[in-house]
Enzyme design. Sequence first.
Site, PDB file in Angstrom:
ATOM      1  N   GLU B  54      33.001 -27.746 -36.472  1.00 23.07           N
ATOM      2  CA  GLU B  54      32.289 -26.625 -35.855  1.00 23.07           C
ATOM      3  C   GLU B  54      30.772 -26.758 -35.966  1.00 23.07           C
ATOM      4  OE1 GLU B  54      34.868 -26.347 -37.839  1.00 23.07           O
ATOM      5  OE2 GLU B  54      36.393 -25.077 -36.896  1.00 23.07           O
ATOM      6  N   GLN B 117      42.477 -17.380 -43.985  1.00 24.17           N
ATOM      7  CA  GLN B 117      41.308 -17.726 -43.167  1.00 24.17           C
ATOM      8  C   GLN B 117      40.418 -16.515 -42.888  1.00 24.17           C
ATOM      9  OE1 GLN B 117      42.575 -20.204 -39.796  1.00 24.17           O
ATOM     10  NE2 GLN B 117      42.294 -21.975 -41.139  1.00 24.17           N
ATOM     11  N   LYS B 166      41.574 -10.581 -34.251  1.00 29.08           N
ATOM     12  CA  LYS B 166      42.638 -11.048 -33.366  1.00 29.08           C
ATOM     13  C   LYS B 166      43.320  -9.897 -32.629  1.00 29.08           C
ATOM     14  CE  LYS B 166      46.348 -14.411 -33.292  1.00 29.08           C
ATOM     15  NZ  LYS B 166      47.236 -15.276 -34.096  1.00 29.08           N
ATOM     16  N   MET B 484      13.029 -41.295 -45.858  1.00 28.95           N
ATOM     17  CA  MET B 484      12.031 -40.294 -46.219  1.00 28.95           C
ATOM     18  C   MET B 484      12.195 -39.868 -47.685  1.00 28.95           C
ATOM     19  SD  MET B 484       9.369 -38.971 -44.915  1.00 28.95           S
ATOM     20  CE  MET B 484       9.261 -38.614 -43.165  1.00 28.95           C
TER      21      MET B 484
END
Lengths: 186, 590
Positions: B54, B117, B166, B484
């Site tokens: 994601e 979840q 949902k 870096m």
Amino acid sequence: MNAHQQATGSAYNIDTTKKERQTHTLAVIAENQPGVLARIIGLFAGRGYNIDSLTVSETEHEKHVSRFTIVTTGTPSVIAQIKAQLDRMVPVHSVADLTVEGNFLARELAMVKVQGAGDKRVEALRLADAFRARVVDAATDSFVFELTGKPDKIDQFISLMVPLGLVEVSRTGVAAIARGPGVLKA
Amino acid sequence: MADEEMMTGAEMVLRALADQGVQHVFGYPGGAVLPIYDEFFQQEKVKHILVRHEQGATHMAEGYARSTGKCGVALATSGPGATNCVTGLTDAMLDSIPMVLLTGQVPTHLIGNDAFQECDTVGITRPCTKQNWLVRDVNDLARTIHEAFYVATSGRPGPVVVDIPKDVQFAKGKYTGPKGVTVKSYQPRTAPDAHAIEAAVALIATAKKPVLYTGGGVINSGPEASKLLREFVALSGIPITSTLMGLGAYPASGKEWLGMLGMHGMYEANMAMHDCDVMICVGARFDDRITGRLDAFSPGSKKIHIDIDPSSINKTVRVDIPVVADVGQALAAMLAEWKKRKVKLDETALSAWKRQIDSWRAVDCLKYRASKEVIMPQHAIQRLYDLTKDRDTYITTEVGQHQMWAAQFYRFEEPNRWMTSGGLGTMGYGLPAAVGVQAAHPKSLVIDIAGDASVQMTMQEFSTAIQYRLPIKIFILNNHYMGMVRQWQQLLHGNRLSESYSDSLPDFVKLAEAFGGKGIRCSRVADLDAAIMEMINTPGPVIFDCEVANLANCFPMIPSGKAHNEMLLGADISDEEVGTAIDAKGKQLV
């Protein structure tokens, strides 16, 4: 709402939140550190709990301890969860449910601004006297009343003032303490 | 009434996206967004691009937004789907990129229950979004999504989140169209105050050593703002520099161009900022990478600051004339005022100022030791630039030395061609951002200039590029180090290179092949041009492993805690000078 839309009868879809709701007043003693207020409010916001009123101030300056008074509404199981969730927070010392523990005093302070002249102005003053509200600011066409009491007394005063020229209200929210010699330990 | 149809929440999501003109959504399915995915399956207006993580979806949405000027859209499921988006949201927040993220949530009655979840998405994303919403009633859903697009794209753009339980996706309700949806409490000012514009032009008219300091706000304002900026520079003859985020608003080939400013900016740009008498800041925010030591920042100048966000003004640097406005509108008003007053700057003073700038330019701050055997990273970017400059090219980057070399050596002529993570400095931004850019511009040449360490952070999105035949080119400057980090260890920590060596690097050529793409490796200067041409001419996605000099460092540099006129130049610097460039106080800064 869900059961008929879902093929399975999974417990995931059983709604247990539609039970009788109660209002509880909680006293919470917590460390006065940066972020504690945000954590407590975040608990209510994140888990979908209601806050009807919340007041907080440091009560013991040397120990940096704050006292929160929280008025919340929910089903008995939600109230129990709220207390358990508050109590397990790291900076929280103790949680007391004043509603369950017996008699307690709940007081709120309000400042109410009323504009008007003539009869209405006289009537407002007379009602303020009956409610033992003090005039803390006066001008030729306005008053500010200061009123302390239970929330429903303040609600009543405000509704009476509406037709008499009420223009602005500021309320502190509820502070509460148990009656009798018992002490809430920090 | 077409605007008041009954439909399910999931249908509303797709309808609202279509009504907002969304063509691409970058997303990943999961339990709490299945009803929305079911709707994707049954329509063709909005194309879904399946990512591999994601975080990739959010960076793709950013790249898409940055290269088109439109709002980027991402979609994720509840819990881990939402938490994986936090880096991308924060990145978009700091770089002011318009993005709408839709997340699924557990059913409303389970919220707060630690359901499977479940996470407090609006709580977690509150500090990294402009605004976020948890929609508890399907009748609020369509309106909320339209509000989300309004907020993301109005005023100073930024990311927003709409969290949709949902059961709300399943429930039926009334759809509201986007027409007239706005947010009463949020009506940002875009038109400048006329007095402020008059004062600004009057101040510029007195300038003897003016400089324009422009930023990402010019890009965000749209192509018209870049046009007006160019017109203003042409009319006034004022030298112009830009932040990392603003590159391309004024062309690198332009007569008054000083190059980028800041920590790894051009010597002439930083010296001009330090010595100027009037500074005109346009859509930039005096970031710490730009200002260096604050108490020595441009001590002798009067400052004008044009910004759409009032909280940016006087935040770190006190300015004399604040102009709260959209950059494009402010520039248009300044141009009109300039012409009305027939302003002419003091020509003798201005040409003396430009001679001074030329003497700084003569220092040639980007000079580096060239090599005939190993490829110097600067040389690689120069060759990449020369071989791609006449094409329709978009550049993204990861974060580190390669990013700064790209900003220094790749020359941008147009806005929206340069996508980089400026504020947050997100390693792993460039590859997914390139996928997002390529989705918006399928025929263009999209190159992610990468480092060997950064590219591994979101490597899996190469698979997304393969799946959708998005022919991105990953040009890795491979020096086997987090360059870096190593450079700062050399500057600050006695050259003790703690954990900055990239051990066990994958074989990038084989990796590309394993994904189904093409891999090219080049390690000799003589082969470089041909290899780059092979990359350009490959029709599909490519990973180019450019083996460069391992220990090259990025100069010039303003060391931490130093001022603009205390730059460290690179060409002939000794190791000892590197080791003592930053004092004890500077070492505590980042």
